[in-house]
Write a protein that holds these residues in place. Structure first.
Motif, short mmCIF file in Angstrom:
data_model
loop_
_atom_site.label_atom_id
_atom_site.label_comp_id
_atom_site.label_asym_id
_atom_site.label_seq_id
_atom_site.Cartn_x
_atom_site.Cartn_y
_atom_site.Cartn_z
N ALA A 185 0.76 -1.24 0.06
CA ALA A 185 0.05 0.02 -0.04
C ALA A 185 0.84 1.19 -0.13
CB ALA A 185 -0.99 0.06 1.22
N ILE A 186 2.15 1.27 0.87
CA ILE A 186 2.90 2.48 0.78
C ILE A 186 3.46 2.60 -0.48
CG2 ILE A 186 4.99 3.38 1.72
CD1 ILE A 186 3.93 1.90 4.41
N THR A 187 3.85 1.64 -1.10
CA THR A 187 4.64 1.44 -2.43
C THR A 187 3.70 2.11 -3.60
OG1 THR A 187 5.96 -0.35 -1.98
CG2 THR A 187 5.95 -0.05 -4.44
N ILE A 188 2.23 1.54 -3.53
CA ILE A 188 1.40 2.14 -4.54
C ILE A 188 1.17 3.54 -4.28
CG2 ILE A 188 -0.99 1.95 -5.15
CD1 ILE A 188 -0.52 -1.30 -4.87
N ASP A 230 4.00 10.17 -7.01
CA ASP A 230 4.89 10.93 -7.85
C ASP A 230 4.53 10.97 -9.21
OD1 ASP A 230 7.78 10.74 -8.76
OD2 ASP A 230 7.40 9.09 -10.06
N THR A 231 3.54 10.07 -9.59
CA THR A 231 2.76 10.43 -11.02
C THR A 231 1.97 11.67 -10.94
OG1 THR A 231 2.63 7.99 -11.51
CG2 THR A 231 1.24 9.45 -12.72
N ALA A 232 1.23 11.78 -9.90
CA ALA A 232 0.35 12.97 -9.98
C ALA A 232 1.35 14.34 -9.91
CB ALA A 232 -0.53 13.05 -8.71
N ARG A 233 2.42 14.30 -9.00
CA ARG A 233 3.28 15.53 -8.97
C ARG A 233 3.87 15.79 -10.43
NH1 ARG A 233 8.59 16.43 -8.82
NH2 ARG A 233 9.11 14.22 -8.57
N LYS A 234 4.22 14.64 -11.02
CA LYS A 234 4.99 14.89 -12.40
C LYS A 234 3.89 15.34 -13.49
CE LYS A 234 8.94 12.09 -11.54
NZ LYS A 234 9.87 11.10 -11.81
N GLN A 235 2.67 14.89 -13.32
CA GLN A 235 1.63 15.39 -14.32
C GLN A 235 1.15 16.69 -14.13
OE1 GLN A 235 -1.80 12.73 -13.71
NE2 GLN A 235 -1.04 11.10 -15.24
N THR A 286 20.88 32.00 -18.71
CA THR A 286 20.59 32.76 -17.36
C THR A 286 19.01 33.29 -17.39
OG1 THR A 286 21.00 34.67 -18.98
CG2 THR A 286 22.93 33.96 -17.65
N ASP A 287 18.28 33.06 -18.30
CA ASP A 287 16.99 33.35 -18.29
C ASP A 287 15.94 32.20 -18.31
OD1 ASP A 287 17.25 32.74 -20.79
OD2 ASP A 287 16.51 34.43 -21.90
N ASP A 288 16.51 30.97 -17.99
CA ASP A 288 15.72 29.81 -17.98
C ASP A 288 14.81 29.82 -16.76
OD1 ASP A 288 17.13 29.27 -20.18
OD2 ASP A 288 18.03 27.46 -19.41
N ASN A 289 13.64 29.00 -16.89
CA ASN A 289 12.82 28.82 -15.90
C ASN A 289 13.32 27.62 -14.91
OD1 ASN A 289 10.71 28.25 -13.91
ND2 ASN A 289 9.28 28.66 -15.31
N LEU A 290 14.36 27.78 -14.14
CA LEU A 290 15.13 26.95 -13.38
C LEU A 290 14.31 26.16 -12.37
CD1 LEU A 290 18.78 28.60 -13.35
CD2 LEU A 290 17.92 26.88 -14.90
N PRO A 291 13.51 27.04 -11.52
CA PRO A 291 12.60 26.19 -10.79
C PRO A 291 11.91 25.12 -11.24
CG PRO A 291 12.61 28.58 -10.11
CD PRO A 291 13.24 28.55 -11.49
N LEU A 292 11.18 25.53 -12.42
CA LEU A 292 10.33 24.49 -13.21
C LEU A 292 11.25 23.39 -13.74
CD1 LEU A 292 7.59 23.75 -13.83
CD2 LEU A 292 7.60 25.13 -15.81
N ALA A 293 12.30 23.77 -14.45
CA ALA A 293 13.21 22.80 -14.82
C ALA A 293 13.76 21.96 -13.84
CB ALA A 293 14.45 23.45 -15.57
N ALA A 294 13.94 22.25 -12.53
CA ALA A 294 14.56 21.51 -11.56
C ALA A 294 13.40 20.18 -11.09
CB ALA A 294 14.75 22.37 -10.27
N LEU A 295 12.01 20.78 -11.30
CA LEU A 295 11.01 19.83 -10.92
C LEU A 295 10.79 18.82 -12.22
CD1 LEU A 295 8.20 22.25 -9.52
CD2 LEU A 295 9.69 20.61 -8.43
N ALA A 296 11.13 19.23 -13.33
CA ALA A 296 10.97 18.59 -14.40
C ALA A 296 12.35 17.66 -15.06
CB ALA A 296 10.47 19.57 -15.64
N ARG A 297 12.85 17.23 -14.12
CA ARG A 297 14.24 16.37 -14.35
C ARG A 297 13.77 15.07 -15.02
NH1 ARG A 297 18.12 17.67 -9.29
NH2 ARG A 297 18.06 19.85 -9.62
N GLY A 298 14.50 14.70 -16.01
CA GLY A 298 14.07 13.83 -16.95
C GLY A 298 12.84 13.80 -17.85
N PHE A 299 12.39 14.96 -17.93
CA PHE A 299 11.38 15.19 -19.05
C PHE A 299 11.82 15.54 -20.29
CE2 PHE A 299 7.15 16.32 -16.55
CZ PHE A 299 7.81 15.59 -15.39
N ASN A 321 9.64 6.80 -11.41
CA ASN A 321 10.76 5.96 -10.67
C ASN A 321 10.64 4.33 -10.77
OD1 ASN A 321 11.15 8.37 -9.51
ND2 ASN A 321 9.84 8.11 -7.72
N THR A 322 9.53 3.83 -11.26
CA THR A 322 9.49 2.54 -11.59
C THR A 322 9.84 1.99 -13.07
OG1 THR A 322 6.99 2.64 -11.74
CG2 THR A 322 7.76 2.23 -9.42
#
Length: 180
Positions: free
Chosen positions: A39-42, A48-53, A109-122, A155-156
């Motif tokens: 249950a914890i794994t699911i 994780d899926t909801a956050r990335k969506q 220098t003008d990139d949206n770095l906070p959003l890019a940090a959340l979108a790692r692997g996108f 992650n899976t």
């Protein structure tokens, strides 16, 4: 001589648990803990899926709003397609001058770095289609469609994709779009 009453003759109840009782209790606990871990794994995967969506939706919304706020010449002159990748460290590569995430410049220098940090692997991509007139060029087009797509791997190891079309008209007719 001492005679025992019927109460004395009864055998006394067992004081300890039998081996079978201990084994049954252990099996029940193991099954319970296994279910709890599942249950914890699911739940973790669902979060994780909801956050990335949500991050994918924010990227697409930013791209569309950036185009909507710009001049028609920028929209009409957009290339037929483009893509960029955000690696696991958050570094952006690809067609950086075609995405709002990188603010349409080659420098970071003008990139949206906070959003890019959340979108790692996108991986973000778009495809532009000129709708009217039928054989329009960037100088003659009056209506077009841009399809944005964001892909990532969970992650899976499961692959996910989020896409949305946006419609743009030359005289400010920017129709709503549908997320999928």
């Amino acid at each position: 001589m001492h005679t025992c009453s019927p109460v004395c003759r009864r055998s006394s109840p067992p004081i300890a648990f039998t081996l079978i009782e201990v084994m049954m209790a252990s099996v029940i606990l193991i099954v319970g803990f296994t279910g709890l871990i599942q249950a914890i794994t699911i739940g973790s995967e669902a979060l994780d899926t909801a956050r990335k969506q949500q991050v994918a939706t924010q990227i697409m919304d930013a791209e569309i709003e950036r185009l909507r706020s710009g001049p028609w010449s920028t929209i009409a002159g957009l290339a037929a397609s483009g893509s960029l990748t955000i690696n696991s460290a958050g570094a952006i590569s690809g067609d950086t001058t075609r995405f709002a995430l990188t603010n349409y410049t080659a420098t970071n220098t003008d990139d949206n770095l906070p959003l890019a940090a959340l979108a790692r692997g996108f991986t973000c991509s778009f495809a532009r289609t000129r709708l009217r007139p039928a054989s329009a060029t960037s100088a003659t087009v009056t209506y077009l469609r841009i399809d944005y797509t964001v892909n990532w791997t969970s992650n899976t190891g499961r692959a996910y994709s989020r896409s949305t079309p946006a419609f743009f008209g030359q005289n400010g007719l920017h129709l709503s779009y549908q997320k999928s």
